[in-house]
Design an enzyme around this catalytic site. Structure first.
Site, PDB file in Angstrom:
ATOM      1  N   ARG A  17       0.831  -1.212   0.000  1.00  0.00           N
ATOM      2  CA  ARG A  17       0.000   0.000   0.000  1.00  0.00           C
ATOM      3  C   ARG A  17       0.862   1.258   0.000  1.00  0.00           C
ATOM      4  O   ARG A  17       0.562   2.231  -0.694  1.00  0.00           O
ATOM      5  CB  ARG A  17      -0.950   0.025   1.198  1.00  0.00           C
ATOM      6  CG  ARG A  17      -2.058  -1.002   1.118  1.00  0.00           C
ATOM      7  CD  ARG A  17      -2.918  -0.975   2.354  1.00  0.00           C
ATOM      8  NE  ARG A  17      -2.085  -1.234   3.531  1.00  0.00           N
ATOM      9  CZ  ARG A  17      -2.399  -0.883   4.773  1.00  0.00           C
ATOM     10  NH1 ARG A  17      -3.526  -0.264   5.024  1.00  0.00           N
ATOM     11  NH2 ARG A  17      -1.603  -1.156   5.777  1.00  0.00           N
ATOM     12  N   ASN A  35      -6.315  -2.434   1.914  1.00  0.00           N
ATOM     13  CA  ASN A  35      -6.367  -3.890   1.960  1.00  0.00           C
ATOM     14  C   ASN A  35      -7.818  -4.356   1.934  1.00  0.00           C
ATOM     15  O   ASN A  35      -8.707  -3.641   2.394  1.00  0.00           O
ATOM     16  CB  ASN A  35      -5.712  -4.417   3.246  1.00  0.00           C
ATOM     17  CG  ASN A  35      -4.209  -4.307   3.227  1.00  0.00           C
ATOM     18  OD1 ASN A  35      -3.581  -4.217   2.185  1.00  0.00           O
ATOM     19  ND2 ASN A  35      -3.616  -4.299   4.407  1.00  0.00           N
TER      20      ASN A  35
END
Length: 93
Positions: A17, A35
């Site tokens: 990320r 996520n």
């Protein structure tokens, strides 16, 4: 243009990320990365088509320590752009 990417592979717990955030911010894109409960990563990004293609290439390559098995892409309606701000990581501290 607004695109949604679902990234499958070893992409959680490996800084993926943060990698996407850095790439998108450098490209000047708007949107978010987060996520999923299934172990994947979702990305929504808004910008010029050529710049979104650059982000897609970076996502396919992945971050160090990650393994990208598949990237599922979908174009979203332009109106989705109104909900997006500077690129952020959702669900991070």
């Amino acid at each position: 243009m607004v695109r949604y990417f679902l990234v499958k592979g070893r992409v959680q717990g490996v800084g993926f990320r943060w990698f996407v955030h850095r790439e998108a911010a450098e490209l000047g894109l708007r949107g978010w990365v987060r996520n999923t409960d299934e172990g994947h990563v979702e990305v929504v990004a808004s910008g010029d088509p050529e710049v979104l293609d650059e982000l897609k290439s970076a996502i396919k390559k992945g971050s160090r320590g990650s393994r990208v098995d598949a990237v599922i892409e979908q174009e979203l309606d332009e109106s989705e752009d109104e909900k997006l701000g500077p690129f952020v990581i959702e669900g991070a501290w």
